[in-house]
Scaffold this active site. Structure first.
Site, PDB file in Angstrom:
ATOM      1  N   GLY A  58      -1.459  49.835  30.905  1.00 20.65           N
ATOM      2  CA  GLY A  58      -2.876  49.475  30.951  1.00 20.65           C
ATOM      3  C   GLY A  58      -3.679  50.550  30.256  1.00 20.65           C
ATOM      4  O   GLY A  58      -3.185  51.657  30.041  1.00 20.65           O
ATOM      5  N   CYS A  85       4.643  52.693  32.191  1.00 16.59           N
ATOM      6  CA  CYS A  85       3.487  53.429  31.654  1.00 16.59           C
ATOM      7  C   CYS A  85       2.377  53.548  32.706  1.00 16.59           C
ATOM      8  O   CYS A  85       2.553  54.220  33.706  1.00 16.59           O
ATOM      9  CB  CYS A  85       3.007  52.790  30.352  1.00 16.59           C
ATOM     10  N   TYR A  86       1.255  52.854  32.519  1.00 13.76           N
ATOM     11  CA  TYR A  86       0.200  52.910  33.538  1.00 13.76           C
ATOM     12  C   TYR A  86       0.757  52.455  34.892  1.00 13.76           C
ATOM     13  O   TYR A  86       0.434  53.025  35.937  1.00 13.76           O
ATOM     14  CB  TYR A  86      -0.978  52.012  33.133  1.00 13.76           C
ATOM     15  N   HIS A 173       7.768  52.736  27.209  1.00 15.49           N
ATOM     16  CA  HIS A 173       7.757  51.265  27.160  1.00 15.49           C
ATOM     17  C   HIS A 173       9.147  50.718  26.805  1.00 15.49           C
ATOM     18  O   HIS A 173       9.482  50.652  25.624  1.00 15.49           O
ATOM     19  CB  HIS A 173       6.735  50.780  26.123  1.00 15.49           C
ATOM     20  N   GLU A 175      10.061  47.743  26.766  1.00 12.24           N
ATOM     21  CA  GLU A 175       9.983  46.401  26.177  1.00 12.24           C
ATOM     22  C   GLU A 175       9.827  46.405  24.659  1.00 12.24           C
ATOM     23  O   GLU A 175      10.100  45.399  24.013  1.00 12.24           O
ATOM     24  CB  GLU A 175       8.835  45.611  26.824  1.00 12.24           C
ATOM     25  N   ASP A 231       3.641  22.249  18.680  1.00 11.88           N
ATOM     26  CA  ASP A 231       3.368  22.149  20.117  1.00 11.88           C
ATOM     27  C   ASP A 231       3.114  20.709  20.558  1.00 11.88           C
ATOM     28  O   ASP A 231       3.725  20.238  21.525  1.00 11.88           O
ATOM     29  CB  ASP A 231       2.162  23.020  20.495  1.00 11.88           C
ATOM     30  N   LYS A 373       5.911  30.506  21.836  1.00 11.02           N
ATOM     31  CA  LYS A 373       6.089  29.670  20.644  1.00 11.02           C
ATOM     32  C   LYS A 373       7.566  29.475  20.273  1.00 11.02           C
ATOM     33  O   LYS A 373       7.999  28.365  20.010  1.00 11.02           O
ATOM     34  CB  LYS A 373       5.350  30.325  19.471  1.00 11.02           C
TER      35      LYS A 373
END
Ligand code: XMP
Length: 517
Positions: A58, A85-86, A173, A175, A231, A373
């Site tokens: 964050g 992190c945050y 991080h 990710e 979509d 997506k």
């Protein structure tokens, strides 16, 4: 929704930049995952019964006035938590550790030393490994009963855990792909710590969604605005499998589609296609061109196209009569974006996913609401939708209307359609399409002098654009091979009447946008 899945990981959003990426990584482990705001009530969380919770990063300090916080109770439920992190600093702060401004901020790739080879989170991770850091505060002292599991020269607590309480945290991080062994760490959290089985798959998603919709809709009627994009096509096919001819798809051809696109959509969804749905193609091009006559302002053009689209759809819907369900192809990033705070309107987006409440229906059905997506594309493949439809690049709702600078006319639409088709053909032939987020031709409003044969010409310039992007919020202009560009340029000036010059747009976003208007 989450109750339909046998297991799920809950990502609590504290305002970080990479939150969607965390969800992606977890789903790549075949574990279902949802992102929710950090304000989600404790009771709701209990109901969802996640196998684990991840706190995201964050932008704030835990000490700032508007710091995003959560209840200590969340850390006492016995559900494993991973703070990132945050989220890591918040966990330390709530549990009595010390968070301070770091003597030096760490940004970018940083070598992290794993201090505890027995940590479930770091199983199989190298002792020295490169991680992505982005922080100004750090944990000076971990809470009591926490073991320090990783550090850097700047950051004494780059990782900490309390195994008994099932609480884990990392300052970096895991990710992002720059954290070389990050996927392994998330995998460890999901499987070693949370004990997930990893049985979530796209085909089970497709089958269970069809089943759920069939039960829900029963003998009711549904209406779908089909744009031919990925979509709405996938949403329509899911519905067609669930309720067959109780579904009516309305395809508004506003005359601003790419070359042959209308026929391609009809070939798939029309009476000769493989799907057993009611398909209505409305040829409204003249209507749109008339409304757009003399209009040059981009925002006004967007508004006219958006409104006219709704009018046409409304008229068709009225002919069908009362429907029970309106099908929309909303996907997960749309849900997240609309859930965030207000940002400046750069362009007023028109999207068939955003139809207003004019049609008389009971409920909106959004079968793709929880998919990203590429997951939608995967679902499309599972459903057997043709590859050219499934891998189609994004195309804006107002279509070529915003790729023609200035007034839109039938003649200009034909020029840009031809030029764009040549460009797409050459990009495909060269095999460079995969690396591009979006690429297209636009018609500038500029005419210039040229020479063809022995004569002077005074014709339009076509602009070619190709961008690389992962989120479409920022983009880099792609360095297309010169051969592809010059071949395309030469074909366009030779084959498209009214064009004598081709330009390549090498601006990024920002400062430009991807589309021209
Ligand atoms: P910009 O031009 O804002 O585009 O950089 C970012 C992405 O959004 C698409 N786009 C739209 N999509 N309705 C849509 O459904 C719209 O009105 C619209 N305008 C832009 C654009 O193609 C790009 O992918």
């Amino acid at each position: 929704m989450s109750n339909e899945h046998s297991e799920m990981i809950l990502v609590l959003d504290f305002g970080g930049q990479y939150n969607q990426l965390i969800a992606r990584r977890v789903r790549e482990c075949n574990v279902y995952c949802e992102v929710h705001p950090h304000t989600l009530e404790l009771e709701k969380i209990k109901e969802m019964a996640p196998k684990g919770i991840i706190f995201t990063g964050g932008p704030n300090s835990v000490y700032s006035k508007d710091a995003a916080v959560c209840s200590v109770k969340l850390l006492q439920m016995g559900i494993p938590v991973l703070g990132i992190c945050y989220g890591c600093q918040l966990m330390a702060h709530i549990l009595g550790g010390v968070v301070k401004t770091a003597p030096t901020s760490e940004y970018g790739k940083t070598e992290v030393t794993v201090k505890d080879s027995g940590s479930k989170l770091f199983t199989g991770v190298s002792e020295k490994n490169i991680c992505w850091m982005s922080h100004t505060d750090y944990i000076e002292k971990a809470p009591e009963n926490f073991k320090i599991t990783a550090s850097t020269p700047v950051c004494p607590v780059a990782g900490m855990e309390n195994e008994a309480e099932r609480l884990y945290a990392v300052q970096f991080h895991p990710e992002v792909m720059h954290t070389v062994e990050g996927v392994k760490m998330l995998h460890n959290f999901v499987f070693n710590v949370c004990g997930c089985a990893g049985d979530w798959k796209m085909d089970s998603f497709v089958a269970s969604t069809i089943d759920r919709l069939r039960k829900k809709i029963g003998s009711g009627k549904a209406l779908c605005a089909l744009s031919g994009g990925v979509d709405s096509s996938v949403a329509a096919v899911i519905l067609s499998k669930a309720i067959g001819r109780q579904l009516t798809c309305v395809f508004v051809d506003h005359g601003l589609l790419r070359k042959d696109e209308g026929d391609e959509v009809e070939a798939v969804f029309g009476p000769d296609g493989p799907y057993n749905v009611n398909f209505i193609r409305v040829n409204a091009r003249e209507r749109f061109y008339t409304k757009l006559k003399g209009v040059t302002d981009p925002e006004q053009k967007r508004k006219i196209i958006g409104e006219e689209f709704i009018r046409v759809f409304e008229e068709e819907a009225k002919k069908i009569g009362v429907v029970d369900y309106l099908v929309q192809g909303t996907i997960y990033p749309d849900v997240i974006e609309s859930g965030l705070g207000k940002s400046a309107v750069i362009k007023s987006h028109h999207n068939v996913g955003g139809l207003p409440d004019f049609v008389d229906f009971k409920e909106i059905v959004e079968p793709l609401r929880l998919l990203f997506k590429d997951e939608v594309r995967q679902a499309g493949r599972e459903l057997g939708i043709p590859e050219y439809l499934v891998s189609r690049q994004p195309f804006p709702g107002p279509g070529l209307g915003i790729r023609i600078i200035g007034e839109v006319t039938a003649e200009k639409v034909a020029i840009v359609q031809e030029a764009d088709a040549i460009y797409r053909e050459e990009v495909a032939k060269a095999g460079v399409a995969k690396s591009l987020g979006q690429y297209f031709a636009a018609l500038t409003n500029m005419r210039s002098v040229g020479v063809m044969g022995d004569g002077r010409t005074y014709d339009y310039a076509i602009a070619l654009r190709a961008v690389m992007t992962s989120d479409f919020m920022t983009a880099e202009s792609a360095k297309l091979p010169w051969d592809v560009l010059s071949k395309t340029a030469s074909r366009i000036v030779n084959e498209v009447h009214g064009v004598n010059r081709v330009l390549y747009d090498c601006t990024g976003k920002p400062p430009a946008t991807i589309e021209f208007e």
